[in-house]
Write a protein that holds these residues in place. Structure first.
Motif, mmCIF file in Angstrom:
data_model
loop_
_atom_site.group_PDB
_atom_site.id
_atom_site.type_symbol
_atom_site.label_atom_id
_atom_site.label_comp_id
_atom_site.label_asym_id
_atom_site.label_seq_id
_atom_site.Cartn_x
_atom_site.Cartn_y
_atom_site.Cartn_z
ATOM 1 N N GLU A 1 -5.752 23.678 -3.839
ATOM 2 C CA GLU A 1 -6.691 23.724 -4.954
ATOM 3 C C GLU A 1 -7.121 22.300 -5.282
ATOM 4 N N LEU A 2 -8.412 22.058 -5.199
ATOM 5 C CA LEU A 2 -8.953 20.717 -5.329
ATOM 6 C C LEU A 2 -8.516 20.032 -6.617
ATOM 7 N N ASP A 3 -8.576 20.760 -7.742
ATOM 8 C CA ASP A 3 -8.239 20.140 -9.024
ATOM 9 C C ASP A 3 -6.788 19.664 -9.042
ATOM 10 N N GLN A 4 -5.890 20.441 -8.438
ATOM 11 C CA GLN A 4 -4.479 20.034 -8.408
ATOM 12 C C GLN A 4 -4.290 18.784 -7.564
ATOM 13 N N VAL A 5 -4.913 18.749 -6.406
ATOM 14 C CA VAL A 5 -4.805 17.566 -5.540
ATOM 15 C C VAL A 5 -5.379 16.338 -6.247
ATOM 16 N N ALA A 6 -6.508 16.528 -6.910
ATOM 17 C CA ALA A 6 -7.135 15.410 -7.613
ATOM 18 C C ALA A 6 -6.225 14.858 -8.701
ATOM 19 N N GLU A 7 -5.572 15.743 -9.445
ATOM 20 C CA GLU A 7 -4.662 15.281 -10.496
ATOM 21 C C GLU A 7 -3.514 14.459 -9.913
ATOM 22 N N LEU A 8 -2.928 14.938 -8.828
ATOM 23 C CA LEU A 8 -1.822 14.211 -8.193
ATOM 24 C C LEU A 8 -2.264 12.832 -7.725
ATOM 25 N N VAL A 9 -3.387 12.781 -7.014
ATOM 26 C CA VAL A 9 -3.838 11.509 -6.451
ATOM 27 C C VAL A 9 -4.296 10.553 -7.549
ATOM 28 N N VAL B 1 4.236 28.801 4.996
ATOM 29 C CA VAL B 1 5.272 27.762 4.923
ATOM 30 C C VAL B 1 5.671 27.521 3.473
ATOM 31 N N TYR B 2 4.669 27.426 2.593
ATOM 32 C CA TYR B 2 4.931 27.191 1.176
ATOM 33 C C TYR B 2 4.739 28.471 0.374
ATOM 34 N N ARG B 3 5.523 28.628 -0.686
ATOM 35 C CA ARG B 3 5.401 29.779 -1.571
ATOM 36 C C ARG B 3 4.064 29.757 -2.279
ATOM 37 N N ASP B 4 3.588 30.926 -2.666
ATOM 38 C CA ASP B 4 2.325 31.030 -3.403
ATOM 39 C C ASP B 4 2.388 30.162 -4.661
ATOM 40 N N ASP B 5 1.319 29.443 -4.900
ATOM 41 C CA ASP B 5 1.114 28.627 -6.103
ATOM 42 C C ASP B 5 1.892 27.313 -6.104
ATOM 43 N N GLU B 6 2.875 27.149 -5.196
ATOM 44 C CA GLU B 6 3.656 25.908 -5.208
ATOM 45 C C GLU B 6 3.062 24.886 -4.242
ATOM 46 N N LEU B 7 3.398 23.628 -4.448
ATOM 47 C CA LEU B 7 2.897 22.558 -3.609
ATOM 48 C C LEU B 7 3.932 21.460 -3.488
ATOM 49 N N ASP B 8 3.697 20.571 -2.543
ATOM 50 C CA ASP B 8 4.615 19.454 -2.293
ATOM 51 C C ASP B 8 3.799 18.177 -2.282
ATOM 52 N N PHE B 9 4.416 17.089 -2.742
ATOM 53 C CA PHE B 9 3.726 15.799 -2.802
ATOM 54 C C PHE B 9 4.711 14.716 -2.414
ATOM 55 N N ALA B 10 4.419 14.001 -1.336
ATOM 56 C CA ALA B 10 5.296 12.955 -0.821
ATOM 57 C C ALA B 10 4.468 11.734 -0.477
ATOM 58 N N GLY B 11 5.141 10.627 -0.245
ATOM 59 C CA GLY B 11 4.399 9.412 0.055
ATOM 60 C C GLY B 11 5.233 8.364 0.747
ATOM 61 N N THR B 12 4.548 7.409 1.329
ATOM 62 C CA THR B 12 5.171 6.257 1.984
ATOM 63 C C THR B 12 4.592 4.984 1.386
ATOM 64 N N PHE C 1 0.824 -1.201 0.000
ATOM 65 C CA PHE C 1 0.000 0.000 0.000
ATOM 66 C C PHE C 1 0.860 1.253 0.000
ATOM 67 N N LEU C 2 0.208 2.355 -0.397
ATOM 68 C CA LEU C 2 0.846 3.670 -0.473
ATOM 69 C C LEU C 2 -0.007 4.672 0.291
ATOM 70 N N LEU C 3 0.662 5.565 1.016
ATOM 71 C CA LEU C 3 0.030 6.719 1.649
ATOM 72 C C LEU C 3 0.635 7.983 1.050
ATOM 73 N N ASP C 4 -0.172 9.020 0.831
ATOM 74 C CA ASP C 4 0.376 10.229 0.233
ATOM 75 C C ASP C 4 0.153 11.443 1.128
ATOM 76 N N TYR C 5 0.954 12.487 0.871
ATOM 77 C CA TYR C 5 0.891 13.737 1.627
ATOM 78 C C TYR C 5 1.005 14.894 0.642
ATOM 79 N N VAL C 6 -0.046 15.729 0.592
ATOM 80 C CA VAL C 6 -0.058 16.916 -0.256
ATOM 81 C C VAL C 6 -0.065 18.144 0.648
ATOM 82 N N ALA C 7 0.831 19.091 0.379
ATOM 83 C CA ALA C 7 0.873 20.313 1.177
ATOM 84 C C ALA C 7 1.063 21.514 0.262
ATOM 85 N N ALA C 8 0.422 22.619 0.635
ATOM 86 C CA ALA C 8 0.528 23.863 -0.137
ATOM 87 C C ALA C 8 0.103 25.028 0.747
#
Length: 302
Positions: free
Chosen positions: A107-115, A140-151, A96-103
């Motif tokens: 923005e819902l559409d961006q999160v949906a695309e990543l997942v 914490v995060y710059r405007d418009d940027e995001l981070d995506f990590a997972g385990t 299994f995989l767990l994910d972490y999105v931070a920004a």
């Protein structure tokens, strides 16, 4: 940009510092009873017969170019493939995989695309995407940027663990082709691109998943070690899984490189730096006593 600026270090990332961090943290990690710190995934004894294998990673600053190009779905694919490949390097089957999105602002559409991108690769690997976390962190995060990590967590029988300990001089190194840059070196790539237009198909092709390649090779050969070619290039990642007294000899002309690596050369990245930072067209290496017919042999252990 000056010639000296066409290096990973000048772009702001120090591989030497990354290695020093691993060594600094080793004692603290091993004090908890863990072993194998610094490998692609850690092992936890589930019972007398089985281990859980686990790894955590992220897409990194490649996401910045993917967002500009409207290719965040590829970022999700990158994350899942990267984490699953790391778990494969222990001989484990991904579970299994767990994910972490931070920004700063979600923005819902961006999160949906990543997942959705991560789910596509997880389906191909038979790996469940069982949940994660979405964090909105303004300041914490710059405007418009995001981070995506997972385990990613996998499972492996004790007798099937691949740890490199049996490697010996003369063993063959099999290389599996990459789709391009995968997810490393993008701080330098972004410096080269600047604010201008760029070829998304050339620079951002998703990270390859090597699950079937590894399974097929293990049916036909005794796989002693697996190295996912991420930050540190081919040599740096092979060294992570080999005994200290074992050397590596690579035939750098034994495969055709994807055209993105010619782009890097044209932009002024020299061969030594490219070998140190990028995969140069080989995304995963396997060490076997003798390769079966078919796989690409790129070198030998010495």
């Amino acid at each position: 940009m000056t010639e000296d600026a066409r290096t990973y270090g000048a772009a702001g990332v120090s591989l030497a510092t990354a290695n020093a961090v691993v060594e600094r943290l080793r004692a603290a990690v091993e004090s908890t009873g863990a072993a194998g710190f610094g490998h692609f995934a850690g092992l936890y004894p589930l019972d007398e017969r089985r281990f859980l294998a686990a790894t955590t990673d992220g897409v990194g600053s490649k996401l910045m170019l993917q967002r500009r190009a409207g290719k965040l779905r590829w970022g999700g694919m990158d994350l899942a493939a990267h984490c699953i490949n790391d778990v494969l390097c222990t001989g484990a089957t991904p579970l299994f995989l767990l994910d972490y999105v931070a920004a700063g602002h979600i923005e819902l559409d961006q999160v949906a695309e990543l997942v959705e991108g991560a789910a596509e690769v997880c389906r191909a690997a038979g790996c469940m995407l069982i949940g994660g976390e979405t964090a909105e962190l303004p300041g914490v995060y710059r405007d418009d940027e995001l981070d995506f990590a997972g385990t990613c967590v996998g499972i492996v029988d004790r007798d099937d663990v691949i740890d490199g300990s049996r490697c010996a001089p003369g063993d063959a190194i099999v290389g599996f082709p990459s789709s391009g840059l995968h997810t490393n070196g993008f701080t330098l790539v972004r410096k080269l691109v600047g604010d201008g237009e760029f070829d998304a198909e050339l620079l951002l092709s998703p990270h390859r998943l090597y699950l079937e390649d590894v399974r097929e090779l293990r049916k036909r050969a005794d796989v002693k070690a697996l190295a996912h070619v991420t930050g540190g290039g081919i040599l740096g990642n092979l060294e992570r899984v080999l005994p200290e007294d074992i050397g590596v000899q690579i035939d750098w002309d034994s495969w055709d490189r994807p055209r993105v690596f010619q782009w890097l050369a044209d932009e002024g990245v020299d061969e030594d730096e490219a070998r140190r930072v990028f995969n140069l067209g080989i995304g995963l290496c396997a060490v076997v006593p003798e390769p079966p017919a078919g796989p690409l042999v790129i070198g030998r252990l010495t």
